[in-house]
Scaffold this motif. Structure first.
Motif, PDB file in Angstrom:
ATOM      1  N   LEU A 144      22.091 -16.522  25.428  1.00 35.34           N
ATOM      2  CA  LEU A 144      20.868 -17.093  25.984  1.00 35.34           C
ATOM      3  C   LEU A 144      19.684 -16.173  25.711  1.00 35.34           C
ATOM      4  O   LEU A 144      18.595 -16.624  25.336  1.00 35.34           O
ATOM      5  N   ARG A 145      19.878 -14.863  25.914  1.00 30.47           N
ATOM      6  CA  ARG A 145      18.789 -13.912  25.634  1.00 30.47           C
ATOM      7  C   ARG A 145      18.405 -13.941  24.166  1.00 30.47           C
ATOM      8  O   ARG A 145      17.225 -13.821  23.820  1.00 30.47           O
ATOM      9  N   ARG A 146      19.409 -14.085  23.291  1.00 31.83           N
ATOM     10  CA  ARG A 146      19.128 -14.079  21.862  1.00 31.83           C
ATOM     11  C   ARG A 146      18.472 -15.378  21.401  1.00 31.83           C
ATOM     12  O   ARG A 146      17.580 -15.364  20.549  1.00 31.83           O
ATOM     13  N   LEU A 147      18.922 -16.515  21.944  1.00 30.57           N
ATOM     14  CA  LEU A 147      18.503 -17.813  21.431  1.00 30.57           C
ATOM     15  C   LEU A 147      17.213 -18.319  22.061  1.00 30.57           C
ATOM     16  O   LEU A 147      16.501 -19.125  21.443  1.00 30.57           O
ATOM     17  N   ASN A 148      16.892 -17.885  23.280  1.00 35.56           N
ATOM     18  CA  ASN A 148      15.670 -18.354  23.939  1.00 35.56           C
ATOM     19  C   ASN A 148      14.427 -18.190  23.063  1.00 35.56           C
ATOM     20  O   ASN A 148      13.680 -19.155  22.861  1.00 35.56           O
ATOM     21  N   PRO A 149      14.152 -16.980  22.529  1.00 30.04           N
ATOM     22  CA  PRO A 149      12.948 -16.826  21.702  1.00 30.04           C
ATOM     23  C   PRO A 149      13.001 -17.660  20.421  1.00 30.04           C
ATOM     24  O   PRO A 149      11.973 -18.180  19.979  1.00 30.04           O
ATOM     25  N   GLN A 150      14.180 -17.790  19.839  1.00 31.01           N
ATOM     26  CA  GLN A 150      14.311 -18.548  18.595  1.00 31.01           C
ATOM     27  C   GLN A 150      13.996 -20.025  18.789  1.00 31.01           C
ATOM     28  O   GLN A 150      13.409 -20.671  17.916  1.00 31.01           O
ATOM     29  N   GLY A 158      12.327 -21.317  21.492  1.00 36.22           N
ATOM     30  CA  GLY A 158      11.180 -21.567  22.356  1.00 36.22           C
ATOM     31  C   GLY A 158      11.552 -21.998  23.752  1.00 36.22           C
ATOM     32  O   GLY A 158      10.868 -22.829  24.367  1.00 36.22           O
ATOM     33  N   ARG A 159      12.626 -21.473  24.288  1.00 35.34           N
ATOM     34  CA  ARG A 159      13.071 -21.820  25.638  1.00 35.34           C
ATOM     35  C   ARG A 159      13.003 -20.584  26.545  1.00 35.34           C
ATOM     36  O   ARG A 159      12.927 -19.451  26.067  1.00 35.34           O
ATOM     37  N   GLU A 160      13.031 -20.823  27.874  1.00 38.71           N
ATOM     38  CA  GLU A 160      13.036 -19.734  28.848  1.00 38.71           C
ATOM     39  C   GLU A 160      14.137 -19.968  29.871  1.00 38.71           C
ATOM     40  O   GLU A 160      13.919 -19.894  31.086  1.00 38.71           O
ATOM     41  N   VAL A 161      15.335 -20.250  29.389  1.00 41.09           N
ATOM     42  CA  VAL A 161      16.477 -20.473  30.269  1.00 41.09           C
ATOM     43  C   VAL A 161      17.024 -19.110  30.682  1.00 41.09           C
ATOM     44  O   VAL A 161      17.510 -18.349  29.846  1.00 41.09           O
ATOM     45  N   ARG A 162      16.935 -18.809  31.980  1.00 37.92           N
ATOM     46  CA  ARG A 162      17.298 -17.480  32.466  1.00 37.92           C
ATOM     47  C   ARG A 162      18.631 -17.447  33.207  1.00 37.92           C
ATOM     48  O   ARG A 162      19.172 -16.379  33.467  1.00 37.92           O
ATOM     49  N   ASP A 163      19.161 -18.625  33.552  1.00 34.26           N
ATOM     50  CA  ASP A 163      20.403 -18.640  34.328  1.00 34.26           C
ATOM     51  C   ASP A 163      21.229 -19.859  33.946  1.00 34.26           C
ATOM     52  O   ASP A 163      20.739 -20.784  33.288  1.00 34.26           O
ATOM     53  N   VAL A 164      22.484 -19.855  34.409  1.00 34.39           N
ATOM     54  CA  VAL A 164      23.420 -20.941  34.108  1.00 34.39           C
ATOM     55  C   VAL A 164      23.923 -21.506  35.424  1.00 34.39           C
ATOM     56  O   VAL A 164      24.368 -20.760  36.308  1.00 34.39           O
ATOM     57  N   LEU A 218      25.802 -23.468  22.672  1.00 32.67           N
ATOM     58  CA  LEU A 218      24.639 -23.033  23.452  1.00 32.67           C
ATOM     59  C   LEU A 218      23.328 -23.388  22.750  1.00 32.67           C
ATOM     60  O   LEU A 218      22.331 -23.704  23.409  1.00 32.67           O
ATOM     61  N   LYS A 219      23.322 -23.341  21.427  1.00 37.39           N
ATOM     62  CA  LYS A 219      22.131 -23.796  20.700  1.00 37.39           C
ATOM     63  C   LYS A 219      21.850 -25.257  21.003  1.00 37.39           C
ATOM     64  O   LYS A 219      20.705 -25.653  21.278  1.00 37.39           O
ATOM     65  N   GLN A 220      22.904 -26.091  20.927  1.00 37.15           N
ATOM     66  CA  GLN A 220      22.733 -27.510  21.213  1.00 37.15           C
ATOM     67  C   GLN A 220      22.250 -27.721  22.646  1.00 37.15           C
ATOM     68  O   GLN A 220      21.386 -28.563  22.910  1.00 37.15           O
ATOM     69  N   SER A 262      15.577 -28.225  29.776  1.00 32.98           N
ATOM     70  CA  SER A 262      14.209 -28.108  30.295  1.00 32.98           C
ATOM     71  C   SER A 262      14.304 -27.350  31.610  1.00 32.98           C
ATOM     72  O   SER A 262      15.211 -27.581  32.405  1.00 32.98           O
ATOM     73  N   GLY A 263      13.388 -26.438  31.824  1.00 32.81           N
ATOM     74  CA  GLY A 263      13.448 -25.622  33.022  1.00 32.81           C
ATOM     75  C   GLY A 263      14.205 -24.331  32.784  1.00 32.81           C
ATOM     76  O   GLY A 263      14.734 -24.078  31.704  1.00 32.81           O
ATOM     77  N   PRO A 264      14.284 -23.484  33.819  1.00 30.53           N
ATOM     78  CA  PRO A 264      14.832 -22.135  33.660  1.00 30.53           C
ATOM     79  C   PRO A 264      16.349 -22.041  33.826  1.00 30.53           C
ATOM     80  O   PRO A 264      16.903 -20.964  33.684  1.00 30.53           O
TER      81      PRO A 264
END
Length: 482
Positions: free
Chosen positions: A329-335, A337-343, A367-369, A375-377
């Protein structure tokens, strides 16, 4: 972002071409017009890739290359030359240069070569960090995990890294075998020498020998110039042969000779070439079984298997799954354009319930899919792809009944599936052997009789599964002799 250095006394044309293919500000290109200036900038700025002209006003390109290599042999150097024979560039390739290009340079070719060189340089320079729980690491391509099985892998890397012997890395597809190879290289005595990777399954059989050993001009129809192979190019360094189980038998004999004597001949040549390469090999195949079946040379298997590291599949790594999810999640968020911080707990439980036949590679894809749908954190269960949310009917196991055994085939076939026959046998062993040992009250002799296999075969399979005789105390004296 790529940081490139061009060393050329007349750089205008090539510099324009490079900037068209690798435009600023995402990439940077520095220029040097003399060898001395190039050596200074290479040592000061540590570029990702160097493009070096063979003819410079103050010294030859080969002299500049030797000086750069003495400073840091991990920087990929691409020679550019007007000379069609390019004997000097070929000589440089023999000493570890990445490639050489002929002027005028083709834009498609320069993109392909530089992108490959940047990736090779990244593998050599970026640490294969071992990320444990709580570590906030955002580096790409690191080993992540702290389960007992991975701790054993780390110990094995530490034991063998400084020993200049071949290493065989085994495990299912997608378990991270190349990362382990890179960690071995970076902790070895050759850590400042080149590290190259060649996937034996990705190259046609007719070209693989040339990729490994090179060829002479005229060796075959399209051989219009001498080519230096990976074993010669990687002299002094480390070479990973990925998916070595897919290497043709005829070629395995040449690899065996190289391991034994560190010599070989190029395709179509009679000259015996000496090299000094540490060989690492990786495969998802069961090479011992394949060697028994005549699909892999037993002598090569024994030479490669001097030290073997077995990577566990993701489904057997317990809480490492959550660690990997948060890392990706930390790696893919910037790639993306997401800000998902938790599961969400439900999403995490759904991920845990999956069997992950594609292992870490499949997890990253899932996780990419999911992030593309998110949408949302918080990553919710509804964002996970449909393949992980089948209905109860769709996920019901198919049952094959025969004799005393019911075999359950979970899930469905996928276009990405490979080696299903061997994988089913491995899964069957994990279920059947412990139960046979329990039924036989720990007697390997009786369990082998139930199964209809030799006791030596049973012992070998138990060791592969991590089951030791002490786990099932023997009740008959026949097993007491070991």
């Amino acid at each position: 972002m790529a940081h490139l250095l061009l060393i050329d006394d007349d750089p205008e044309l090539i510099a324009r071409q490079i900037r068209r293919v690798f435009p600023p500000p995402d990439h940077s290109l520095d220029e040097a017009r003399t060898g001395a200036e190039g050596i200074l900038k290479a040592g000061r700025d540590a570029p990702d890739v160097i493009l070096l002209d063979l003819r410079l006003p103050d010294r030859s390109g080969l002299e500049v290359y030797d000086a750069i290599r003495r400073g840091d042999a991990r920087i990929p150097v691409i020679f550019v030359t007007m000379a069609r024979k390019a004997d000097a560039a070929i000589e440089a390739m023999k000493h570890g240069a990445y490639d050489y290009l002929l002027k005028p340079i083709d834009l498609h070719q320069i993109r392909k070569v530089i992108e490959g060189a940047v990736e090779v340089g990244r593998r050599m320079r970026e640490p294969a960090i071992i990320a444990e729980r709580g570590a906030e690491l955002d580096a790409e391509g690191v080993i992540v995990g702290s389960c007992p099985a991975m701790i054993e892998v780390y110990k094995a890397i530490g034991r063998v890294a400084s020993q200049d012997v071949p290493v065989l890395i085994t495990g299912e597809s997608g378990t991270g075998k190349e990362l382990v190879a890179r960690a071995i290289y970076q902790h070895s005595l050759r850590a400042r020498a080149p590290f190259l990777t060649l996937n034996c399954a990705a190259i046609p059989e007719t070209l693989l020998e040339s990729e490994l050993f090179g060829h002479e001009k005229g060796a075959f129809t399209s051989a219009d110039r001498r080519r230096i192979g990976k074993f010669e190019q990687c002299n002094g360094g480390t070479l990973l042969l990925d998916e070595i189980g897919d290497m043709p038998l005829a070629l395995q004999a040449k690899v065996l000779r190289l391991i034994q004597d560190q010599v070989f001949e190029r395709v179509g040549g009679n000259e015996t070439v000496s090299t000094d390469v540490r060989l690492l090999a990786a495969t998802h195949r069961d090479l011992k079984t394949w060697s028994t079946d005549g699909k892999f040379r037993p002598d090569l298997y024994y030479r490669l298997g001097v030290f073997t590291i077995q990577l566990p599949p993701l489904r057997e790594r317990g809480e490492d799954l959550e660690l990997l999810v948060r890392y990706f999640l930390r790696r893919l968020n910037p790639q993306l354009g997401r800000e998902v911080r938790d599961v969400a707990p439900e999403a995490l439980e759904r991920l845990r319930s999956h069997t992950w036949p594609g292992n870490i590679r499949e997890l990253q894809s899932v996780l990419k899919q999911a992030l593309l749908q998110a949408s949302g954190p918080i990553l919710l269960e509804q964002f996970l792809p449909a393949s992980l949310n089948r209905t109860e009917e769709a996920s019901r196991p198919a049952v094959i009944r025969g004799g005393a055994l019911n075999v359950q085939l979970l899930g469905e076939f996928s276009p990405d599936d490979r080696d299903l026959y061997s994988e089913l046998h491995r899964q069957l062993d994990r279920i059947l052997l412990p139960r046979a040992m329990e039924f036989a009250r720990g007697s390997q002799h009786q369990a082998a009789l139930f199964l209809g296999i030799a006791r030596q075969t049973l012992r070998q399979k138990l060791r592969q599964l991590g089951i030791h005789p002490a786990d099932h105390p023997s009740t008959d004296e026949e097993d007491g002799g070991g």
